[in-house]
Design an enzyme around this catalytic site. Structure first.
Site, PDB file in Angstrom:
ATOM      1  N   HIS A   1      -6.311  -0.262   4.830  1.00  0.00           N
ATOM      2  CA  HIS A   1      -4.892  -0.029   4.549  1.00  0.00           C
ATOM      3  C   HIS A   1      -4.347   1.167   5.327  1.00  0.00           C
ATOM      4  O   HIS A   1      -5.048   2.157   5.553  1.00  0.00           O
ATOM      5  CB  HIS A   1      -4.642   0.146   3.042  1.00  0.00           C
ATOM      6  CG  HIS A   1      -5.248   1.365   2.417  1.00  0.00           C
ATOM      7  ND1 HIS A   1      -4.566   2.555   2.313  1.00  0.00           N
ATOM      8  CD2 HIS A   1      -6.454   1.573   1.842  1.00  0.00           C
ATOM      9  CE1 HIS A   1      -5.325   3.445   1.680  1.00  0.00           C
ATOM     10  NE2 HIS A   1      -6.480   2.876   1.401  1.00  0.00           N
TER      11      HIS A   1
ATOM     12  N   ASP B   1      -8.164   8.532   4.602  1.00  0.00           N
ATOM     13  CA  ASP B   1      -8.108   7.425   3.650  1.00  0.00           C
ATOM     14  C   ASP B   1      -6.743   6.756   3.828  1.00  0.00           C
ATOM     15  O   ASP B   1      -5.740   7.308   3.393  1.00  0.00           O
ATOM     16  CB  ASP B   1      -8.291   7.956   2.229  1.00  0.00           C
ATOM     17  CG  ASP B   1      -8.024   6.922   1.158  1.00  0.00           C
ATOM     18  OD1 ASP B   1      -8.100   5.718   1.465  1.00  0.00           O
ATOM     19  OD2 ASP B   1      -7.730   7.317   0.010  1.00  0.00           O
TER      20      ASP B   1
ATOM     21  N   GLU C   1      -1.896  -0.274  -0.631  1.00  0.00           N
ATOM     22  CA  GLU C   1      -3.115  -0.082  -1.417  1.00  0.00           C
ATOM     23  C   GLU C   1      -3.025   1.108  -2.364  1.00  0.00           C
ATOM     24  O   GLU C   1      -3.517   1.051  -3.498  1.00  0.00           O
ATOM     25  CB  GLU C   1      -4.310   0.087  -0.478  1.00  0.00           C
ATOM     26  CG  GLU C   1      -5.664  -0.001  -1.159  1.00  0.00           C
ATOM     27  CD  GLU C   1      -6.184   1.327  -1.700  1.00  0.00           C
ATOM     28  OE1 GLU C   1      -7.216   1.324  -2.402  1.00  0.00           O
ATOM     29  OE2 GLU C   1      -5.562   2.384  -1.415  1.00  0.00           O
ATOM     30  N   GLU C   2      -2.411   2.199  -1.926  1.00  0.00           N
ATOM     31  CA  GLU C   2      -2.377   3.409  -2.746  1.00  0.00           C
ATOM     32  C   GLU C   2      -1.601   3.216  -4.049  1.00  0.00           C
ATOM     33  O   GLU C   2      -1.745   4.008  -4.979  1.00  0.00           O
ATOM     34  CB  GLU C   2      -1.784   4.581  -1.951  1.00  0.00           C
ATOM     35  CG  GLU C   2      -2.630   5.061  -0.778  1.00  0.00           C
ATOM     36  CD  GLU C   2      -3.940   5.719  -1.191  1.00  0.00           C
ATOM     37  OE1 GLU C   2      -4.186   5.857  -2.413  1.00  0.00           O
ATOM     38  OE2 GLU C   2      -4.724   6.081  -0.308  1.00  0.00           O
TER      39      GLU C   2
ATOM     40  N   ASP D   1     -13.077   0.869   3.259  1.00  0.00           N
ATOM     41  CA  ASP D   1     -12.358   2.016   2.710  1.00  0.00           C
ATOM     42  C   ASP D   1     -13.333   3.173   2.547  1.00  0.00           C
ATOM     43  O   ASP D   1     -14.541   3.006   2.648  1.00  0.00           O
ATOM     44  CB  ASP D   1     -11.714   1.643   1.366  1.00  0.00           C
ATOM     45  CG  ASP D   1     -10.424   2.402   1.101  1.00  0.00           C
ATOM     46  OD1 ASP D   1     -10.289   3.534   1.612  1.00  0.00           O
ATOM     47  OD2 ASP D   1      -9.558   1.879   0.368  1.00  0.00           O
TER      48      ASP D   1
ATOM     49  N   HIS E   1      -7.973  12.549  -0.874  1.00  0.00           N
ATOM     50  CA  HIS E   1      -6.603  12.750  -1.359  1.00  0.00           C
ATOM     51  C   HIS E   1      -6.184  14.213  -1.283  1.00  0.00           C
ATOM     52  O   HIS E   1      -5.297  14.656  -2.026  1.00  0.00           O
ATOM     53  CB  HIS E   1      -6.421  12.178  -2.768  1.00  0.00           C
ATOM     54  CG  HIS E   1      -6.355  10.691  -2.779  1.00  0.00           C
ATOM     55  ND1 HIS E   1      -5.826   9.965  -3.826  1.00  0.00           N
ATOM     56  CD2 HIS E   1      -6.741   9.758  -1.864  1.00  0.00           C
ATOM     57  CE1 HIS E   1      -5.896   8.678  -3.554  1.00  0.00           C
ATOM     58  NE2 HIS E   1      -6.460   8.524  -2.366  1.00  0.00           N
TER      59      HIS E   1
END
Length: 352
Positions: free
Chosen positions: A71, A188, A222-223, A243, A323
């Site tokens: 993603h 990510d 996706e998030e 991922d 993150h």
């Protein structure tokens, strides 16, 4: 092992895509970039109504298919409120801790295409004024954007084009060190996206025919939980989310190997498919770690929840400080690239 990993090309591509702002819901530019990249390689693709891209490589067996996804959407924010003092209150896009972006430079993307720079700060940042500010909670009531414009009230902010609902992207600060580390926000999942794009390039340029028709699904939601849970062809039997591997206390994953996930917050991944991937890593001398991610979900688990009858698995590069301001190493990218190649060129355990 074929030389499927070109370090310079992969890192250069990764640097390009992390510098294209793409918080979930604001991904048009990054998807246009990917579409152009594929077009220039002569790779056909289709776009979904949600803006995702699916490129398909015809395989020797067209009865059963594989699908791999990564993603491009990232964490970010939106303007929740224009405050009386001319600063901006934010609402999160995706899940992160406010302290992870405190002090970061950012860009406000107005609805009319204007980009306005700013900094994410605590309202009570000035230590010469706010005693005890270090102990205050980092949350949406204290964090704000100080915009780099000569405005000091809400009316002035609106006059320069900012309004509630505008997206805010965080500066990635991409850097590759001489020791092989890659530091950046949004690894990510742009690290995995770069690897899938490079794999498609290699397959195209080397004219490699895969054993099964294989779809490469670049998702863009996706998030926020639903990036790859639609537009999955009925023939797909195996669904691989490419991922990041989560690193921390109690984790096996590191920044130098490919991380294979056995279970995350959605439950176990398909056992036999996961074991097949582990055996591929072992038999091809690919450094890997098998791991469980306690607070994690993927596009593969989203597809399962949506009701698709597929075997699902997850692997990818190990990413430190997920993150937040993330880091990985070229060794992890290399190991993931090799596992991707041996997977897409391998036979399925069973075609029944």
């Amino acid at each position: 092992m074929k030389n499927v990993f070109n370090e310079k090309d992969t890192v250069d591509l990764l640097g390009q895509i992390v510098n294209i702002p793409s918080p979930s819901g604001f991904t048009k530019s990054i998807m246009q970039f990917i579409g152009t990249y594929l077009h220039d390689l002569g790779i056909e693709y289709k776009k979904t109504n949600k803006g995702a891209i699916i490129a398909t490589f015809q395989g020797e067996n067209n009865n059963v298919h594989r699908l791999l996804t990564a993603h491009t959407d990232t964490l970010g924010a939106m303007v929740k409120e224009i405050k009386a003092n001319g600063r901006l209150k934010l609402t999160m896009v995706g899940g992160f801790n406010w302290n992870a972006v405190e002090g970061e430079y950012c860009t406000v993307h107005t609805a009319y295409g204007k980009k306005i720079r700013g900094t994410i700060l605590m309202h009570e940042t000035t230590v010469h004024v706010y005693r005890g500010a270090g102990e205050l909670k980092r949350d949406e009531n204290h964090i704000e954007v100080r915009i780099d414009e000569k405005v000091n009230n809400a009316e002035g902010v609106r006059k320069i084009g900012i309004e509630v609902g505008d997206f805010v992207s965080f500066d990635p600060r991409f850097e590759k060190t001489e020791s092989g580390f890659i530091k950046s926000r949004h690894l990510d999942d742009k690290a995995s996206t770069a690897l899938l794009l490079q794999l498609m390039k290699y397959l195209k340029e080397e004219n490699i025919q895969l054993p099964y028709t294989t779809h490469f699904y670049i998702s863009n939601n996706e998030e926020i939980g639903y990036g790859g849970n639609s537009n999955i062809p009925n023939q797909v039997v195996e669904y691989i989310a490419v991922d990041m591997g989560a690193i921390g206390d109690g984790q096996s994953s590191d920044e130098y190997t490919v991380s294979i996930c056995a279970k995350d917050s959605s439950g176990p991944y398909h056992y036999e498919l996961t074991r097949q991937i582990v055996e591929l890593a072992k038999s091809n001398n690919i450094d890997y770690k098998l791991d469980i991610y306690p607070y994690y979900g993927s596009d593969a688990s989203a597809a399962i929840r949506a009701g698709f009858d597929v075997k699902h698995a997850l692997f990818g590069p190990g990413i430190e400080s997920s993150h937040a301001y993330e880091r990985t190493h070229v060794d992890s990218l290399r190991a993931t690239a090799h596992l991707l190649y041996v997977y897409v060129t391998s036979p399925m355990d069973s075609e029944d």
